[in-house]
Design a protein around this motif. Sequence first.
Motif, PDB file in Angstrom:
ATOM      1  N   SER A 125      58.784-135.518 -30.649  1.00  0.00           N
ATOM      2  CA  SER A 125      59.612-136.553 -30.041  1.00  0.00           C
ATOM      3  C   SER A 125      58.930-137.102 -28.800  1.00  0.00           C
ATOM      4  O   SER A 125      58.177-136.401 -28.133  1.00  0.00           O
ATOM      5  N   SER A 126      59.211-138.376 -28.498  1.00  0.00           N
ATOM      6  CA  SER A 126      58.651-138.985 -27.286  1.00  0.00           C
ATOM      7  C   SER A 126      59.632-138.884 -26.121  1.00  0.00           C
ATOM      8  O   SER A 126      59.468-139.556 -25.118  1.00  0.00           O
ATOM      9  N   SER A 127      60.630-138.038 -26.240  1.00  0.00           N
ATOM     10  CA  SER A 127      61.650-137.914 -25.202  1.00  0.00           C
ATOM     11  C   SER A 127      61.109-137.223 -23.955  1.00  0.00           C
ATOM     12  O   SER A 127      60.110-136.519 -23.993  1.00  0.00           O
ATOM     13  N   THR A 128      61.812-137.438 -22.850  1.00  0.00           N
ATOM     14  CA  THR A 128      61.482-136.748 -21.610  1.00  0.00           C
ATOM     15  C   THR A 128      62.678-135.886 -21.216  1.00  0.00           C
ATOM     16  O   THR A 128      63.818-136.184 -21.551  1.00  0.00           O
ATOM     17  N   ALA A 129      62.407-134.809 -20.511  1.00  0.00           N
ATOM     18  CA  ALA A 129      63.454-133.886 -20.096  1.00  0.00           C
ATOM     19  C   ALA A 129      63.907-134.219 -18.680  1.00  0.00           C
ATOM     20  O   ALA A 129      63.102-134.576 -17.823  1.00  0.00           O
ATOM     21  N   GLU A 130      65.219-134.098 -18.434  1.00  0.00           N
ATOM     22  CA  GLU A 130      65.774-134.274 -17.102  1.00  0.00           C
ATOM     23  C   GLU A 130      66.188-132.913 -16.573  1.00  0.00           C
ATOM     24  O   GLU A 130      66.707-132.085 -17.316  1.00  0.00           O
ATOM     25  N   GLU A 131      65.949-132.687 -15.277  1.00  0.00           N
ATOM     26  CA  GLU A 131      66.282-131.412 -14.651  1.00  0.00           C
ATOM     27  C   GLU A 131      67.402-131.596 -13.642  1.00  0.00           C
ATOM     28  O   GLU A 131      67.408-132.555 -12.873  1.00  0.00           O
ATOM     29  N   LYS A 132      68.343-130.632 -13.649  1.00  0.00           N
ATOM     30  CA  LYS A 132      69.395-130.591 -12.632  1.00  0.00           C
ATOM     31  C   LYS A 132      69.261-129.251 -11.917  1.00  0.00           C
ATOM     32  O   LYS A 132      69.378-128.195 -12.525  1.00  0.00           O
ATOM     33  N   HIS A 133      68.991-129.300 -10.606  1.00  0.00           N
ATOM     34  CA  HIS A 133      68.799-128.102  -9.803  1.00  0.00           C
ATOM     35  C   HIS A 133      70.145-127.645  -9.226  1.00  0.00           C
ATOM     36  O   HIS A 133      70.905-128.460  -8.704  1.00  0.00           O
ATOM     37  N   HIS A 134      70.413-126.336  -9.344  1.00  0.00           N
ATOM     38  CA  HIS A 134      71.670-125.768  -8.872  1.00  0.00           C
ATOM     39  C   HIS A 134      71.453-125.017  -7.553  1.00  0.00           C
ATOM     40  O   HIS A 134      70.333-124.596  -7.241  1.00  0.00           O
ATOM     41  N   ASP A 135      72.543-124.821  -6.810  1.00  0.00           N
ATOM     42  CA  ASP A 135      72.478-124.160  -5.505  1.00  0.00           C
ATOM     43  C   ASP A 135      71.954-122.728  -5.580  1.00  0.00           C
ATOM     44  O   ASP A 135      71.366-122.220  -4.631  1.00  0.00           O
ATOM     45  N   ASN A 136      72.150-122.052  -6.727  1.00  0.00           N
ATOM     46  CA  ASN A 136      71.704-120.656  -6.854  1.00  0.00           C
ATOM     47  C   ASN A 136      70.235-120.532  -7.258  1.00  0.00           C
ATOM     48  O   ASN A 136      69.757-119.444  -7.529  1.00  0.00           O
ATOM     49  N   GLY A 137      69.501-121.657  -7.311  1.00  0.00           N
ATOM     50  CA  GLY A 137      68.082-121.621  -7.623  1.00  0.00           C
ATOM     51  C   GLY A 137      67.761-121.799  -9.094  1.00  0.00           C
ATOM     52  O   GLY A 137      66.597-121.895  -9.467  1.00  0.00           O
ATOM     53  N   THR A 138      68.783-121.847  -9.946  1.00  0.00           N
ATOM     54  CA  THR A 138      68.531-122.060 -11.370  1.00  0.00           C
ATOM     55  C   THR A 138      68.447-123.553 -11.659  1.00  0.00           C
ATOM     56  O   THR A 138      68.824-124.389 -10.828  1.00  0.00           O
ATOM     57  N   VAL A 139      67.943-123.882 -12.846  1.00  0.00           N
ATOM     58  CA  VAL A 139      67.750-125.273 -13.236  1.00  0.00           C
ATOM     59  C   VAL A 139      68.247-125.467 -14.666  1.00  0.00           C
ATOM     60  O   VAL A 139      67.970-124.645 -15.541  1.00  0.00           O
ATOM     61  N   THR A 140      68.988-126.562 -14.888  1.00  0.00           N
ATOM     62  CA  THR A 140      69.396-126.954 -16.237  1.00  0.00           C
ATOM     63  C   THR A 140      68.495-128.093 -16.684  1.00  0.00           C
ATOM     64  O   THR A 140      68.307-129.070 -15.954  1.00  0.00           O
ATOM     65  N   VAL A 141      67.908-127.941 -17.881  1.00  0.00           N
ATOM     66  CA  VAL A 141      67.011-128.955 -18.430  1.00  0.00           C
ATOM     67  C   VAL A 141      67.686-129.551 -19.663  1.00  0.00           C
ATOM     68  O   VAL A 141      68.151-128.820 -20.544  1.00  0.00           O
ATOM     69  N   VAL A 142      67.742-130.899 -19.719  1.00  0.00           N
ATOM     70  CA  VAL A 142      68.370-131.604 -20.834  1.00  0.00           C
ATOM     71  C   VAL A 142      67.361-132.585 -21.413  1.00  0.00           C
ATOM     72  O   VAL A 142      66.686-133.313 -20.689  1.00  0.00           O
ATOM     73  N   SER A 143      67.261-132.594 -22.747  1.00  0.00           N
ATOM     74  CA  SER A 143      66.357-133.508 -23.438  1.00  0.00           C
ATOM     75  C   SER A 143      67.084-134.134 -24.622  1.00  0.00           C
ATOM     76  O   SER A 143      67.752-133.431 -25.386  1.00  0.00           O
TER      77      SER A 143
END
Length: 165
Positions: free
Chosen positions: A117-135
């Motif tokens: 896929s030619s998609s790109t991933a978006e990252e959401k950074h959380h206060d506890n240091g973890t990251v959610t990645v969505v593609s």
Amino acid sequence: VVDSSVLTGLIEGQVSVITWTITPKAGDPCTLVYRIDTNMTHRTNCSDNINLTFRAGLAPALEIQQPSCGRLSLCVSPCWCFAAPPRLSLRCDEQGSPVCEAAAGKPPAQLSWVPESSSTAEEKHHDNGTVTVVSKFTACSTNVTNVTTCMVSHPAGNWSQSIAC
């Protein structure tokens, strides 16, 4: 000759994840990650002779049968240790496109698609240091099959899920 070694540790305070890393004399390191909040264990590159043992009221212990490893490191942190495994979900959006999410991982997970896929991933950074990645899956060609697979790469393990939208 030692048949088995059991490594235990005291845990004080609020701990979310315990990570054991065994670096053998040859080959890739073995990593065992235990998430206390979900009572889940993730293994990466570990043989059957390396296990966690659980005893009531105590922290899990690392057991190595016939130990011959080179170096052992133990990581315990009040926030998140080296690797917090993400939670994987795969769904179809309103337009019928697959959307893959690797939630609350540390470090951020790497997402890829099969077919490519030619998609790109978006990252959401959380206060506890973890990251959610969505593609969101974006087809590279018009010859795309109905089933797509999201591949997740992370230090705590690799996972995949498939969906037909």
